[in-house]
Design a protein around this motif. Structure first.
Motif, PDB file in Angstrom:
ATOM      1  N   TYR A  40      62.316  51.167  25.023  1.00  0.00           N
ATOM      2  CA  TYR A  40      62.648  51.132  26.409  1.00  0.00           C
ATOM      3  C   TYR A  40      61.371  51.286  27.194  1.00  0.00           C
ATOM      4  O   TYR A  40      61.164  50.453  28.309  1.00  0.00           O
ATOM      5  CB  TYR A  40      63.534  52.367  26.645  1.00  0.00           C
ATOM      6  CG  TYR A  40      63.925  52.551  28.202  1.00  0.00           C
ATOM      7  CD1 TYR A  40      64.899  52.007  28.604  1.00  0.00           C
ATOM      8  CD2 TYR A  40      63.304  53.508  28.786  1.00  0.00           C
ATOM      9  CE1 TYR A  40      65.320  52.009  30.012  1.00  0.00           C
ATOM     10  CE2 TYR A  40      63.565  53.690  30.311  1.00  0.00           C
ATOM     11  CZ  TYR A  40      64.668  52.852  30.865  1.00  0.00           C
ATOM     12  OH  TYR A  40      64.935  53.039  32.089  1.00  0.00           O
ATOM     13  N   ASP A  43      59.391  47.930  27.154  1.00  0.00           N
ATOM     14  CA  ASP A  43      60.197  46.679  27.832  1.00  0.00           C
ATOM     15  C   ASP A  43      59.606  46.138  29.092  1.00  0.00           C
ATOM     16  O   ASP A  43      59.562  46.773  29.883  1.00  0.00           O
ATOM     17  CB  ASP A  43      61.458  46.806  27.786  1.00  0.00           C
ATOM     18  CG  ASP A  43      62.365  45.787  27.981  1.00  0.00           C
ATOM     19  OD1 ASP A  43      61.931  44.705  28.265  1.00  0.00           O
ATOM     20  OD2 ASP A  43      63.696  45.733  28.050  1.00  0.00           O
ATOM     21  N   ASN A  44      58.982  44.950  28.870  1.00  0.00           N
ATOM     22  CA  ASN A  44      58.455  44.469  30.164  1.00  0.00           C
ATOM     23  C   ASN A  44      59.322  43.860  31.272  1.00  0.00           C
ATOM     24  O   ASN A  44      58.899  43.584  32.528  1.00  0.00           O
ATOM     25  CB  ASN A  44      57.600  43.138  30.031  1.00  0.00           C
ATOM     26  CG  ASN A  44      56.308  43.753  28.982  1.00  0.00           C
ATOM     27  OD1 ASN A  44      55.809  44.721  29.331  1.00  0.00           O
ATOM     28  ND2 ASN A  44      55.769  42.655  28.327  1.00  0.00           N
ATOM     29  N   ASP A  45      60.604  44.205  31.045  1.00  0.00           N
ATOM     30  CA  ASP A  45      61.651  43.779  31.754  1.00  0.00           C
ATOM     31  C   ASP A  45      62.280  44.798  32.559  1.00  0.00           C
ATOM     32  O   ASP A  45      63.399  44.711  33.298  1.00  0.00           O
ATOM     33  CB  ASP A  45      62.878  42.723  31.154  1.00  0.00           C
ATOM     34  CG  ASP A  45      62.338  41.485  30.533  1.00  0.00           C
ATOM     35  OD1 ASP A  45      61.654  41.004  31.297  1.00  0.00           O
ATOM     36  OD2 ASP A  45      62.897  41.122  29.477  1.00  0.00           O
ATOM     37  N   GLU A  46      61.961  45.995  32.035  1.00  0.00           N
ATOM     38  CA  GLU A  46      62.540  47.212  32.702  1.00  0.00           C
ATOM     39  C   GLU A  46      62.055  47.499  34.167  1.00  0.00           C
ATOM     40  O   GLU A  46      61.076  47.200  34.516  1.00  0.00           O
ATOM     41  CB  GLU A  46      62.281  48.518  31.950  1.00  0.00           C
ATOM     42  CG  GLU A  46      62.876  48.588  30.753  1.00  0.00           C
ATOM     43  CD  GLU A  46      64.289  48.808  30.849  1.00  0.00           C
ATOM     44  OE1 GLU A  46      64.828  49.081  31.640  1.00  0.00           O
ATOM     45  OE2 GLU A  46      65.159  48.513  29.891  1.00  0.00           O
ATOM     46  N   SER A  47      63.099  48.176  34.998  1.00  0.00           N
ATOM     47  CA  SER A  47      62.803  48.530  36.500  1.00  0.00           C
ATOM     48  C   SER A  47      62.539  49.991  36.369  1.00  0.00           C
ATOM     49  O   SER A  47      62.616  50.685  35.501  1.00  0.00           O
ATOM     50  CB  SER A  47      64.093  48.012  37.233  1.00  0.00           C
ATOM     51  OG  SER A  47      63.759  48.439  38.791  1.00  0.00           O
ATOM     52  N   THR A  48      62.165  50.169  37.889  1.00  0.00           N
ATOM     53  CA  THR A  48      62.012  51.568  37.868  1.00  0.00           C
ATOM     54  C   THR A  48      62.984  52.583  37.576  1.00  0.00           C
ATOM     55  O   THR A  48      64.089  52.282  37.832  1.00  0.00           O
ATOM     56  CB  THR A  48      61.621  51.838  39.479  1.00  0.00           C
ATOM     57  OG1 THR A  48      60.384  51.047  39.809  1.00  0.00           O
ATOM     58  CG2 THR A  48      60.926  53.203  40.002  1.00  0.00           C
ATOM     59  N   ASN A  49      62.722  53.863  36.969  1.00  0.00           N
ATOM     60  CA  ASN A  49      63.249  54.540  36.362  1.00  0.00           C
ATOM     61  C   ASN A  49      62.984  56.204  36.282  1.00  0.00           C
ATOM     62  O   ASN A  49      61.876  56.098  35.891  1.00  0.00           O
ATOM     63  CB  ASN A  49      64.356  54.135  35.402  1.00  0.00           C
ATOM     64  CG  ASN A  49      65.643  54.781  35.195  1.00  0.00           C
ATOM     65  OD1 ASN A  49      66.142  55.410  35.992  1.00  0.00           O
ATOM     66  ND2 ASN A  49      66.574  54.453  34.056  1.00  0.00           N
ATOM     67  N   ILE A  62      59.598  55.555  34.868  1.00  0.00           N
ATOM     68  CA  ILE A  62      59.109  53.990  34.549  1.00  0.00           C
ATOM     69  C   ILE A  62      58.793  53.649  36.139  1.00  0.00           C
ATOM     70  O   ILE A  62      59.694  53.689  37.072  1.00  0.00           O
ATOM     71  CB  ILE A  62      60.216  53.212  33.966  1.00  0.00           C
ATOM     72  CG1 ILE A  62      60.643  53.604  32.681  1.00  0.00           C
ATOM     73  CG2 ILE A  62      59.827  51.841  34.000  1.00  0.00           C
ATOM     74  CD1 ILE A  62      59.562  53.310  31.639  1.00  0.00           C
ATOM     75  N   PRO A  80      56.070  46.703  34.490  1.00  0.00           N
ATOM     76  CA  PRO A  80      56.576  48.215  34.306  1.00  0.00           C
ATOM     77  C   PRO A  80      55.374  48.940  33.441  1.00  0.00           C
ATOM     78  O   PRO A  80      54.786  48.369  32.800  1.00  0.00           O
ATOM     79  CB  PRO A  80      57.685  48.247  33.750  1.00  0.00           C
ATOM     80  CG  PRO A  80      57.823  47.148  32.859  1.00  0.00           C
ATOM     81  CD  PRO A  80      57.203  46.252  33.612  1.00  0.00           C
ATOM     82  N   GLY A  82      54.894  53.013  31.690  1.00  0.00           N
ATOM     83  CA  GLY A  82      55.837  54.366  31.394  1.00  0.00           C
ATOM     84  C   GLY A  82      54.778  55.577  31.324  1.00  0.00           C
ATOM     85  O   GLY A  82      53.737  55.585  30.724  1.00  0.00           O
TER      86      GLY A  82
END
Length: 302
Positions: A40, A43-49, A62, A80, A82
């Motif tokens: 997780y 992952d280069n496609d993750e958004s802010t979280n 993130i 992203p 982390g």
């Protein structure tokens, strides 16, 4: 790459950059990080979280940072990065190797006012948010140049540059907005529970910087869109002028063709036997062309 351990006022910090499969396995075996979390957070496609695991007491952050595809052409996207608090150890993940993230981490590490891992995280976020500002200023400079081109002949290269600006603004504006939304939410999460005044001040600082950057990109997006609209209007207007000129020119050239073709027939025609009949046809053509131009002018078609 897993860098050597560092400490932030007694808290271990494990920095990772573009880790491979073997290094992922090391994180799982040596530090007990779940495979799903590693997948997780890298992952280069993750958004802010922000995620808090109440069972493990883990906190995962993130956020999005600017990533240059071509600095000279101002082509940027966002990637992203982390930060994971796991069993009292801070792990940072910069899978895309973003220079701005590395700068932010070591700037926070060298800051003498950072006296806790929470302050380290917030100072890092502040620096990452501020890293958007130089890009916005570069966009402003490029936009001013393109704005001046409105009064000159616009080149295809200028249109390509404008397209790059719009793409960059789309990516960065979206990232700034999602980052700001998460920053506004952080004080209400487990990370903000029981915050002292210093931490509250850091929350306010990072939110203020986020709002400032958001306003900067909103303004730039509006202005660049306006320039694009103006350039499209000018291009359409120039095309209309060109088509009008070509239409009038084709009509003008059609008149002598009709007259000469009419008198070129191999039959008896009025005045065809005159010595200077060719001058007559020329005069008729000129008269008809002038009459047509006058009518077009009268009908405001020119």
């Amino acid at each position: 790459m897993i860098k050597p351990e560092k400490t932030i006022n007694g808290t271990k910090w494990i920095e990772t950059i573009q880790i491979n499969a073997e290094e992922r396995a090391t994180l799982e075996d040596q530090y007990g990080i779940d495979e799903d979390i590693i997948e997780y957070v890298t992952d280069n496609d993750e958004s802010t979280n922000y995620v808090y695991d109440i069972n493990e007491d883990d906190q995962l952050f993130i956020f999005l940072a600017p990533y240059a595809l071509d600095k000279d052409a101002l082509r940027y996207i966002t990637q992203p990065f982390g930060m994971l608090l796991h069993k009292g150890v801070l792990f940072t993940f910069n899978q895309s190797g973003i220079p701005e993230v590395n700068t932010a981490l070591y700037s926070a590490l060298d800051n003498p006012e950072v006296k806790s891992v929470d302050a380290f995280i917030l100072e890092t976020l502040i620096t990452v948010v501020v890293s958007f500002i130089p890009i916005s200023r570069a966009i402003t400079k490029k936009r001013n140049y393109l704005d001046k081109m409105l009064n000159r002949k616009t080149k295809n290269s200028d249109l390509v540059s404008l397209s790059y600006l719009q793409q960059t603004l789309t990516f960065l504006s979206s990232a700034v907005q999602t980052n700001l939304s998460e920053l506004d939410r952080l004080p209400k999460t487990h990370f903000g529970v029981g915050a002292d005044q210093d931490k509250i001040d850091l929350f306010e600082d990072v939110q203020i910087e986020g709002e400032q950057v958001q306003r900067m990109f909103e303004i730039e997006t509006q202005v660049v869109d306006r320039i694009d609209h103006t350039l499209n209007s000018l291009a359409n207007n120039n095309l209309n002028d060109t088509m009008k000129f070509l239409t009038i020119w084709s009509l003008t050239m059609a008149v002598p063709t009709i007259i000469s073709g009419f008198y070129g027939m191999n039959v008896k025609l009025p005045l065809a036997g005159m010595q200077y009949a060719w001058m007559l046809t020329l005069g008729i053509s000129v008269a008809l062309i002038v009459a047509m131009l006058i009518m077009l002018k009268f009908w405001r078609k020119m």
